[in-house]
Design an enzyme around this catalytic site. Structure first.
Site, PDB file in Angstrom:
ATOM      1  N   LYS A  24      49.400  -1.469  26.333  1.00 45.22           N
ATOM      2  CA  LYS A  24      47.957  -1.376  26.697  1.00 45.22           C
ATOM      3  C   LYS A  24      46.316  -0.493  26.099  1.00 45.22           C
ATOM      4  CE  LYS A  24      48.017   0.009  30.801  1.00 45.22           C
ATOM      5  NZ  LYS A  24      49.609   0.401  31.135  1.00 45.22           N
ATOM      6  N   VAL A  26      46.935   0.186  22.614  1.00 48.02           N
ATOM      7  CA  VAL A  26      47.161   0.051  21.680  1.00 48.02           C
ATOM      8  C   VAL A  26      45.998  -1.789  21.993  1.00 48.02           C
ATOM      9  CG1 VAL A  26      48.344  -0.952  19.429  1.00 48.02           C
ATOM     10  CG2 VAL A  26      49.160   0.779  19.834  1.00 48.02           C
ATOM     11  N   LYS A  46      38.347   3.941  31.558  1.00 49.60           N
ATOM     12  CA  LYS A  46      39.491   4.903  31.708  1.00 49.60           C
ATOM     13  C   LYS A  46      39.646   4.861  32.963  1.00 49.60           C
ATOM     14  CE  LYS A  46      44.145   5.069  31.593  1.00 49.60           C
ATOM     15  NZ  LYS A  46      44.661   4.083  31.016  1.00 49.60           N
ATOM     16  N   ALA A 121      45.825   1.487  34.884  1.00 49.63           N
ATOM     17  CA  ALA A 121      47.374   2.751  34.526  1.00 49.63           C
ATOM     18  C   ALA A 121      48.284   1.890  34.747  1.00 49.63           C
ATOM     19  CB  ALA A 121      46.638   3.774  35.762  1.00 49.63           C
ATOM     20  N   GLY A 185      52.002  -6.602  23.792  1.00 48.83           N
ATOM     21  CA  GLY A 185      52.353  -5.307  22.747  1.00 48.83           C
ATOM     22  C   GLY A 185      52.648  -4.425  21.785  1.00 48.83           C
TER      23      GLY A 185
END
Length: 249
Positions: A24, A26, A46, A121, A185
C-alpha cells in the site's frame, strides 16, 4: 491531463489493501509521485500508524522519501506495537482514531490540495476502534461532510489473491463505496502461472479494472536522493500509466 481544479476542494482517495505488507505504501507513493509530477498539490494522510515509536519514520515519511518533499504529510495517531489500530491503541493507553476524525482531516486537507490520499492500516475491515469502526466507515463520514470518495485496492499477485480481493470488493459494494480499481502492489520479476492468470481474473472477481502492477522491489533503499526519486517516478509511470486520468475523470 489538465491540472485545473473543477471544484472548491480536491479529490479524496482511500488506499487500502487485501492484507498487510501488500504494498500500500509504495502504491500510495507512486500515485503521489505521478500527481506531483503533473503539478498537483498532494497530501497523504495516515489515520493510524502502528509498529513505530515516536522518533521512528512511519509510512507517510516513506511516501515523502519516494515521492518528493513537496508532499504534505499528516498522521492522526501513532501506536508503537505492530498490531491492528484498535488493539494497539488500547494496549498503549492512547485514544483510537475514528472514521469521523479521519474524514474531517481529509476534508481539511482537500481544501488546499488537489489530491488527498488516505492510506489505511492493513485491510479494509481492520478495526480502528474497540467498537468495530474501520476504514470502510470513512466514506460514509465523508458523505456527511459533503464529500464523495472512492477506494483504490492494493492486492497481491499470486495464489489466494482472488478470494481476498473478491471479499474486499464485496464488502465495499455492501457499503455502497465505489471501487476505483485494483493495483498489484508487488509484481514479481518471474511471475508464476497463478500470477499470470490473475491479471485477467482479478478484474473479474472484483468487478473493477486492474489499473497497474508495481514491480517488486521498486522502492529504492539508499535514501531520498534526486536520482532515486527520478528512478521511482519512471517506475510509477510505467506501472500505473493513466491512473491519474481515472482518479480525476
Amino acid at each position: 491531463m489538465s491540472t485545473t481544479r473543477t471544484s472548491p476542494a480536491g479529490r479524496i482517495l482511500l488506499v487500502t489493501g487485501t492484507g498487510t505488507e501488500i504494498g500500500k505504501t509504495v502504491v500510495t507513493a507512486a500515485v503521489a509521485a505521478l500527481a506531483l509530477d503533473q503539478g498537483l498539490k498532494v497530501a497523504v494522510l495516515k489515520p493510524a500508524q502502528t509498529g513505530v515509536t515516536a522518533d521512528e519514520p512511519g509510512d507517510v515519511e516513506e511516501v515523502r522519501r519516494l515521492a518528493g518533499d513537496e508532499l504534505t504529510c499528516a498522521e492522526l495517531g501513532r501506536y508503537p506495537e505492530p498490531l491492528a489500530p484498535a488493539t494497539a491503541a488500547a494496549r498503549s493507553g492512547l485514544p483510537p482514531v475514528t472514521p469521523r476524525q479521519t474524514a474531517e482531516a481529509a476534508v481539511a486537507l482537500a481544501l488546499t490540495h488537489d489530491l488527498v490520499l488516505v492510506e489505511g492500516a492493513g485491510g479494509l475491515l481492520v478495526r480502528f476502534t474497540q467498537d468495530g469502526a474501520t476504514l470502510a466507515e470513512v466514506p460514509g463520514a465523508l458523505r456527511e461532510l459533503g464529500h464523495e470518495t472512492a477506494v483504490l485496492l492494493v492486492t497481491a499477485p499470486g495464489l489466494g489473491t482472488l478470494n481476498s480481493t473478491a471479499l474486499t470488493a464485496e464488502a465495499l459494494r455492501a457499503r455502497a463505496v465505489p471501487l476505483l480499481g485494483l493495483v498489484i502492489g508487488a509484481w514479481p520479476a518471474e511471475p508464476d502461472l497463478a500470477a499470470r492468470c490473475n491479471l485477467a481474473d482479478l478484474p473479474l472477481v472484483a468487478g473493477a479494472p486492474l489499473l497497474g502492477a508495481v514491480p517488486e522491489g521498486s522502492a529504492p533503499s539508499s535514501g531520498s536522493a534526486a536520482g532515486d526519486r527520478a528512478a521511482f517516478l519512471t517506475t510509477a509511470r510505467s506501472a500505473l500509466g493513466q491512473i491519474l486520468v481515472k482518479i480525476f475523470e
